[in-house]
Design an enzyme around this catalytic site. Structure first.
Site, PDB file in Angstrom:
ATOM      1  N   TYR A  37      21.618  49.619  43.568  1.00  0.00           N
ATOM      2  CA  TYR A  37      20.336  50.175  43.085  1.00  0.00           C
ATOM      3  C   TYR A  37      20.509  51.627  42.618  1.00  0.00           C
ATOM      4  O   TYR A  37      19.604  52.184  41.992  1.00  0.00           O
ATOM      5  CB  TYR A  37      19.240  50.131  44.172  1.00  0.00           C
ATOM      6  CG  TYR A  37      18.898  48.761  44.718  1.00  0.00           C
ATOM      7  CD1 TYR A  37      19.366  47.599  44.121  1.00  0.00           C
ATOM      8  CD2 TYR A  37      18.093  48.624  45.854  1.00  0.00           C
ATOM      9  CE1 TYR A  37      19.066  46.351  44.640  1.00  0.00           C
ATOM     10  CE2 TYR A  37      17.779  47.377  46.371  1.00  0.00           C
ATOM     11  CZ  TYR A  37      18.281  46.247  45.768  1.00  0.00           C
ATOM     12  OH  TYR A  37      17.972  45.021  46.289  1.00  0.00           O
ATOM     13  N   HIS A  86      25.737  41.480  49.583  1.00  0.00           N
ATOM     14  CA  HIS A  86      24.631  41.320  48.622  1.00  0.00           C
ATOM     15  C   HIS A  86      24.550  39.912  48.009  1.00  0.00           C
ATOM     16  O   HIS A  86      23.471  39.353  47.866  1.00  0.00           O
ATOM     17  CB  HIS A  86      24.771  42.381  47.524  1.00  0.00           C
ATOM     18  CG  HIS A  86      23.479  42.769  46.895  1.00  0.00           C
ATOM     19  ND1 HIS A  86      23.192  44.051  46.495  1.00  0.00           N
ATOM     20  CD2 HIS A  86      22.374  42.042  46.586  1.00  0.00           C
ATOM     21  CE1 HIS A  86      21.966  44.097  45.989  1.00  0.00           C
ATOM     22  NE2 HIS A  86      21.466  42.893  46.022  1.00  0.00           N
TER      23      HIS A  86
HETATM   24  P1  NAD Z   1       8.379  42.287  44.834  1.00  0.00           P
HETATM   25  O1  NAD Z   1       8.044  40.842  44.989  1.00  0.00           O
HETATM   26  O2  NAD Z   1       8.296  43.182  45.998  1.00  0.00           O
HETATM   27  O3  NAD Z   1       7.469  42.787  43.640  1.00  0.00           O
HETATM   28  C1  NAD Z   1       7.331  44.133  43.329  1.00  0.00           C
HETATM   29  C2  NAD Z   1       6.320  44.241  42.187  1.00  0.00           C
HETATM   30  O4  NAD Z   1       5.102  43.616  42.568  1.00  0.00           O
HETATM   31  C3  NAD Z   1       5.969  45.676  41.866  1.00  0.00           C
HETATM   32  O5  NAD Z   1       6.878  46.220  40.934  1.00  0.00           O
HETATM   33  C4  NAD Z   1       4.578  45.523  41.312  1.00  0.00           C
HETATM   34  O6  NAD Z   1       4.659  45.156  39.950  1.00  0.00           O
HETATM   35  C5  NAD Z   1       4.015  44.372  42.108  1.00  0.00           C
HETATM   36  N1  NAD Z   1       3.203  44.784  43.283  1.00  0.00           N
HETATM   37  C6  NAD Z   1       3.594  45.408  44.421  1.00  0.00           C
HETATM   38  N2  NAD Z   1       2.574  45.564  45.272  1.00  0.00           N
HETATM   39  C7  NAD Z   1       1.481  45.040  44.654  1.00  0.00           C
HETATM   40  C8  NAD Z   1       0.133  44.908  45.018  1.00  0.00           C
HETATM   41  N3  NAD Z   1      -0.329  45.314  46.199  1.00  0.00           N
HETATM   42  N4  NAD Z   1      -0.703  44.321  44.130  1.00  0.00           N
HETATM   43  C9  NAD Z   1      -0.251  43.871  42.933  1.00  0.00           C
HETATM   44  N5  NAD Z   1       1.024  43.962  42.538  1.00  0.00           N
HETATM   45  C10 NAD Z   1       1.882  44.539  43.386  1.00  0.00           C
HETATM   46  O7  NAD Z   1       9.843  42.322  44.135  1.00  0.00           O
HETATM   47  P2  NAD Z   1      11.187  43.128  44.358  1.00  0.00           P
HETATM   48  O8  NAD Z   1      11.015  44.575  44.287  1.00  0.00           O
HETATM   49  O9  NAD Z   1      12.175  42.520  43.445  1.00  0.00           O
HETATM   50  O10 NAD Z   1      11.592  42.721  45.862  1.00  0.00           O
HETATM   51  C11 NAD Z   1      11.315  43.544  46.971  1.00  0.00           C
HETATM   52  C12 NAD Z   1      12.575  44.193  47.483  1.00  0.00           C
HETATM   53  O11 NAD Z   1      13.541  43.205  47.820  1.00  0.00           O
HETATM   54  C13 NAD Z   1      13.320  45.043  46.443  1.00  0.00           C
HETATM   55  O12 NAD Z   1      12.687  46.272  46.176  1.00  0.00           O
HETATM   56  C14 NAD Z   1      14.672  45.137  47.053  1.00  0.00           C
HETATM   57  O13 NAD Z   1      14.679  46.096  48.095  1.00  0.00           O
HETATM   58  C15 NAD Z   1      14.849  43.713  47.595  1.00  0.00           C
HETATM   59  N6  NAD Z   1      15.563  42.815  46.648  1.00  0.00           N
HETATM   60  C16 NAD Z   1      16.738  42.272  47.047  1.00  0.00           C
HETATM   61  C17 NAD Z   1      17.451  41.420  46.226  1.00  0.00           C
HETATM   62  C18 NAD Z   1      18.729  40.832  46.705  1.00  0.00           C
HETATM   63  O14 NAD Z   1      19.473  40.256  45.902  1.00  0.00           O
HETATM   64  N7  NAD Z   1      19.038  40.938  47.971  1.00  0.00           N
HETATM   65  C19 NAD Z   1      16.957  41.105  44.944  1.00  0.00           C
HETATM   66  C20 NAD Z   1      15.741  41.666  44.551  1.00  0.00           C
HETATM   67  C21 NAD Z   1      15.061  42.490  45.413  1.00  0.00           C
END
Ligand code: NAD
Length: 280
Positions: free
Chosen positions: A49, A107
């Site tokens: 990240y 990861h």
């Molecule tokens: P998420 O499902 O948390 O979605 C985030 C998005 O949802 C935001 O950018 C926003 O557009 C929307 N959102 C957030 N809060 C909201 C609300 N209250 N109302 C309406 N919309 C809202 O997706 P993410 O960020 O991809 O996943 C969460 C975390 O998981 C990441 O930040 C990261 O730390 C982790 N992650 C890990 C992997 C992996 O391969 N291990 C992959 C992706 C993400």
């Protein structure tokens, strides 16, 4: 904040802040400040990240003590060997301005993960990581890992949301006492799950937002969630999910909207895994 007990006796706050795609130091600083103020103590980042240093700085500048924080990071696929995993871990520690991690994950199941796991086990046994786990591992990856693992993973962080509920993998993880952690818990803001009519109706009944209902549904499945937002009001909303309960009927209605629809990142995409191992 609800805590979940992991298979090694450690506990993890069941809800944290994800910081994937936060690519601006000021945004990250503001998000972390807002999150800490709302009661978040758990933060999820990864080497790939490219924001560990910003997160480390924001946390170091806060008045919350290190032992009250829960920090997760992940070793990237280009770190392929035992030695590279050890070196990557120390690099993450330095950037995060800490001398231990609460959780460190492989990861993706890119080639060589059994050897990487051996490095994770040594770091764990040396007390540098409180719990070790994996991410994006499906049943066959996990079975292969377990042929050589001496320490069972505490957590598997996998894409999970109402349109991709991971029912089978959840059952398998539960049978092994490995905690299920959801990434993309809100469908990454790009799937239309936030407009789903079933969820909208349930949200109205509880006077909550759809995002809050989704997070509550994860929590009641005993899943760890790390929703991401850089907006103070959403950060506040996303943790305000401990004051209501979904009924069994509502849980069943949500179970029925599963489309088994992955949003991104398929752990079986060999080409992606191979390309992501590049050291360039
Ligand atoms: P998420 O499902 O948390 O979605 C985030 C998005 O949802 C935001 O950018 C926003 O557009 C929307 N959102 C957030 N809060 C909201 C609300 N209250 N109302 C309406 N919309 C809202 O997706 P993410 O960020 O991809 O996943 C969460 C975390 O998981 C990441 O930040 C990261 O730390 C982790 N992650 C890990 C992997 C992996 O391969 N291990 C992959 C992706 C993400």
């Amino acid at each position: 904040m609800e805590q979940l007990k992991l298979n090694n006796g450690q506990t993890i706050p069941q809800l944290g802040l994800g910081v994937f795609k936060v690519q601006d130091a000021a945004d990250l600083k503001r998000s972390v400040a807002a999150a800490l103020k709302e009661g978040y103590r758990h933060f999820d980042t990864a080497a790939i990240y490219h924001n560990e240093a910003w997160l480390g700085k924001a946390l170091a500048e806060s008045d919350v003590k290190r032992e009250d924080l829960y920090i997760t990071s992940k070793v990237w696929n280009s770190n392929r060997t035992y030695d590279e995993t050890i070196a990557a871990f120390h690099e993450s520690l330095k950037k995060l301005q800490t001398d231990y991690l609460d959780l460190y994950l492989i990861h993706w199941p890119s080639e060589g993960y059994n050897e990487k796991w051996r490095a994770m086990e040594d770091l764990y046994n040396d007390g540098l990581i409180k719990s070790i786990g994996i991410s994006n591992f499906e049943k066959p990856h996990l079975e292969k890992l377990l042929t050589t693992a001496k320490v069972k993973p505490a957590v598997n962080q996998i894409e999970t949301h109402p349109y991709f509920q991971q029912k089978e993998l959840n059952k398998y993880l539960r049978s092994l006492d490995i905690a299920h952690e959801a990434w993309g818990p809100l469908g990454q803001g790009k799937s239309n799950v936030l407009d789903d009519p079933t969820l909208v109706k349930i949200a109205e009944a509880h006077n909550k937002s759809v995002a809050q209902v989704i997070l509550r549904w994860h929590l009641q499945r005993e899943i760890i969630v790390i929703p991401k937002s850089v907006h103070a009001e959403r950060i506040a909303q996303n943790i305000n999910v401990f004051d209501f309960t979904l009924t069994d009927e509502e849980m069943s209605l949500i179970a029925a909207i599963d489309k088994n629809q992955r949003g991104s990142g398929d752990p079986n995409d060999e080409e992606f895994l191979k390309n992501s191992m590049s050291r360039d």
